[in-house]
Design a protein around this motif. Structure first.
Motif, PDB file in Angstrom:
ATOM      1  N   THR A  95      27.772  -1.726 -18.091  1.00 15.80           N
ATOM      2  CA  THR A  95      26.436  -1.212 -17.780  1.00 15.80           C
ATOM      3  C   THR A  95      26.242  -1.260 -16.268  1.00 15.80           C
ATOM      4  O   THR A  95      26.366  -2.322 -15.656  1.00 15.80           O
ATOM      5  CB  THR A  95      25.340  -2.063 -18.466  1.00 15.80           C
ATOM      6  OG1 THR A  95      25.622  -2.108 -19.863  1.00 15.80           O
ATOM      7  CG2 THR A  95      23.965  -1.446 -18.254  1.00 15.80           C
ATOM      8  N   THR A  96      25.960  -0.091 -15.687  1.00 16.84           N
ATOM      9  CA  THR A  96      25.693  -0.028 -14.250  1.00 16.84           C
ATOM     10  C   THR A  96      24.322   0.618 -14.038  1.00 16.84           C
ATOM     11  O   THR A  96      23.758   1.225 -14.951  1.00 16.84           O
ATOM     12  CB  THR A  96      26.771   0.763 -13.485  1.00 16.84           C
ATOM     13  OG1 THR A  96      26.884   2.065 -14.067  1.00 16.84           O
ATOM     14  CG2 THR A  96      28.108   0.050 -13.511  1.00 16.84           C
TER      15      THR A  96
ATOM     16  N   PHE B  57      25.030   3.438 -19.648  1.00 15.32           N
ATOM     17  CA  PHE B  57      25.676   2.634 -20.684  1.00 15.32           C
ATOM     18  C   PHE B  57      27.072   3.199 -20.920  1.00 15.32           C
ATOM     19  O   PHE B  57      27.287   4.050 -21.772  1.00 15.32           O
ATOM     20  CB  PHE B  57      24.848   2.650 -21.979  1.00 15.32           C
ATOM     21  CG  PHE B  57      23.479   2.050 -21.817  1.00 15.32           C
ATOM     22  CD1 PHE B  57      23.319   0.685 -21.633  1.00 15.32           C
ATOM     23  CD2 PHE B  57      22.343   2.853 -21.823  1.00 15.32           C
ATOM     24  CE1 PHE B  57      22.063   0.123 -21.466  1.00 15.32           C
ATOM     25  CE2 PHE B  57      21.081   2.305 -21.655  1.00 15.32           C
ATOM     26  CZ  PHE B  57      20.934   0.942 -21.475  1.00 15.32           C
TER      27      PHE B  57
ATOM     28  N   THR C  77      29.243   8.001 -23.605  1.00 21.05           N
ATOM     29  CA  THR C  77      28.285   7.527 -22.599  1.00 21.05           C
ATOM     30  C   THR C  77      26.849   8.048 -22.790  1.00 21.05           C
ATOM     31  O   THR C  77      26.651   9.192 -23.201  1.00 21.05           O
ATOM     32  CB  THR C  77      28.794   8.015 -21.219  1.00 21.05           C
ATOM     33  OG1 THR C  77      30.049   7.426 -21.011  1.00 21.05           O
ATOM     34  CG2 THR C  77      27.863   7.640 -20.099  1.00 21.05           C
TER      35      THR C  77
ATOM     36  N   GLY D 231      22.519   7.102 -21.118  1.00 21.52           N
ATOM     37  CA  GLY D 231      21.836   6.354 -20.060  1.00 21.52           C
ATOM     38  C   GLY D 231      20.331   6.416 -20.157  1.00 21.52           C
ATOM     39  O   GLY D 231      19.770   7.020 -21.078  1.00 21.52           O
TER      40      GLY D 231
ATOM     41  N   VAL E 287      20.224   3.969 -15.507  1.00 20.55           N
ATOM     42  CA  VAL E 287      21.129   2.960 -16.066  1.00 20.55           C
ATOM     43  C   VAL E 287      22.184   3.728 -16.835  1.00 20.55           C
ATOM     44  O   VAL E 287      21.860   4.669 -17.567  1.00 20.55           O
ATOM     45  CB  VAL E 287      20.376   2.015 -17.029  1.00 20.55           C
ATOM     46  CG1 VAL E 287      21.347   1.041 -17.695  1.00 20.55           C
ATOM     47  CG2 VAL E 287      19.278   1.271 -16.287  1.00 20.55           C
TER      48      VAL E 287
ATOM     49  N   ALA F 234      17.779  -3.403 -20.176  1.00 19.05           N
ATOM     50  CA  ALA F 234      19.054  -2.742 -20.513  1.00 19.05           C
ATOM     51  C   ALA F 234      19.819  -3.468 -21.634  1.00 19.05           C
ATOM     52  O   ALA F 234      20.314  -2.808 -22.564  1.00 19.05           O
ATOM     53  CB  ALA F 234      19.916  -2.583 -19.263  1.00 19.05           C
TER      54      ALA F 234
ATOM     55  N   ARG G 252      20.871  -1.767 -25.195  1.00 20.45           N
ATOM     56  CA  ARG G 252      22.279  -1.705 -25.587  1.00 20.45           C
ATOM     57  C   ARG G 252      22.501  -2.414 -26.930  1.00 20.45           C
ATOM     58  O   ARG G 252      23.165  -1.879 -27.811  1.00 20.45           O
ATOM     59  CB  ARG G 252      23.135  -2.339 -24.492  1.00 20.45           C
ATOM     60  CG  ARG G 252      24.596  -2.099 -24.700  1.00 20.45           C
ATOM     61  CD  ARG G 252      25.416  -2.261 -23.418  1.00 20.45           C
ATOM     62  NE  ARG G 252      26.689  -1.677 -23.725  1.00 20.45           N
ATOM     63  CZ  ARG G 252      27.411  -0.909 -22.953  1.00 20.45           C
ATOM     64  NH1 ARG G 252      27.032  -0.617 -21.748  1.00 20.45           N
ATOM     65  NH2 ARG G 252      28.537  -0.404 -23.362  1.00 20.45           N
TER      66      ARG G 252
END
Ligand code: F6P
Length: 293
Positions: free
Chosen positions: A139-140, A135, A108, A110, A133, A23, A27
């Motif tokens: 980041t979760t 973004f 957003t 992901g 994921v 991730a 990013r």
């Protein structure tokens, strides 16, 4: 769905750990990769350099795992066989950068991962795990392994649990519906009017499925990318989007539908096949299916 004694538990954990570890690379690569490539993906959408970079990174790292025997991505036409253990291996289908058209406007996006215990294209009932994921400002990652849904913060590529056993709240409050409004079939338009007439519900649509799904998971509500007059199968893809999101939402106590049945029951016939996607709180999807009947 998998259980605690699932023979694939270690493999699933390894896949989730690999995705989280990548991730930060994804990013960090975004600012320099907002430019369009000259290519389109198998679904006819313009690819960004970021889509191709993320796809290649996931193929390299997930494809190197012993537990993975097939890799498929929304960004490539063909399924890639990998060197994993044939007898026990799993198939991974990935949308490397879901909602990448949001990159230009810095909204957003992901990554979505589906893990099937079957060759691709596979049915949702063959899923043993799914994850995404997100973004966003942070980041979760949301994971579902058949034994519950967990929300993590991804810090420096490592997952830290935020919430265990995530469940859709009982008092839904948000909805987001894709597609051009004049292209909606009349029965779906009638459903949206019912939803809008409920003053506890408000419109929130961001244009990246992962962001629009995550708000349903956190606040409760309904997301739809419906069948359209011009595209009866909608826009989203079964292997990479419909199935994994259906699996996550159902694992969190919600419901998924293609208009008549659970997304997990849709017959797979092509790796890039599209499907109408309706997910959310149980009663809202029940109401939807009744409206489309
Ligand atoms: O599949 C790509 C995607 O960007 C999804 O993430 C999103 O739900 C949808 O397309 C948005 O489509 P539209 O631009 O038609 O709203």
């Amino acid at each position: 769905m998998a259980t605690q004694a699932d023979p694939h538990a270690d493999a699933i954990e390894e896949i989730f750990t690999t995705v989280a570890a990548l991730a930060p690379d994804i990013r960090d690569a975004l600012p320099g990769r907002r430019v369009q490539n000259d290519e389109t993906n198998p679904s006819g959408e313009t690819q960004l350099a970021a889509d191709i970079y993320a796809d290649e990174l996931f193929r390299e790292h997930l494809g190197a795992l012993d537990s993975v025997v097939e890799y498929a991505s929304e960004e490539r036409t063909k399924i890639v066989p990998t060197d994993g253990e044939e007898d026990t291996g799993l198939s991974v289908a990935i949308d490397p950068l879901d909602g990448s058209s949001n990159l230009k406007s810095n909204n957003t996006m992901g990554t979505i991962v589906a893990v099937y215990d079957a060759p691709l294209p596979a049915a949702g009932s063959d899923l043993v795990a799914a994850a995404y994921v997100l973004f966003g400002p942070i980041t979760t990652m949301i994971t579902a392994d058949g034994d519950g849904v967990t929300e993590y913060l991804v810090d420096d590529g490592v997952r830290e649990v935020i919430t265990e056993d995530v469940q859709l709240p009982d008092d839904p409050s948000v909805y987001g519906f894709g597609g051009r409004v004049p292209d909606w079939p009349d029965d779906f338009t009638a459903y949206t009017e019912d939803i809008e007439s409920d003053d506890s519900m408000k419109l929130r649509y961001g244009g990246a499925m992962i962001g629009d799904i995550n708000q349903v998971l956190i606040y409760g509500g309904v997301f739809a990318y419906p069948a359209l007059e011009s595209a009866p199968n909608g826009k989203l893809r079964l292997q990479f989007e419909g199935n994994p999101i259906g699996f996550i939402i159902e694992s969190a106590g919600g419901r998924s539908s293609d208009g008549t049945q659970s997304l997990l029951d849709v017959e797979p016939n092509d790796v890039h096949q599209r499907v109408p996607v309706y997910v959310g709180n149980d009663e809202l999807i029940e109401q939807l299916e009744a409206s489309l009947d």
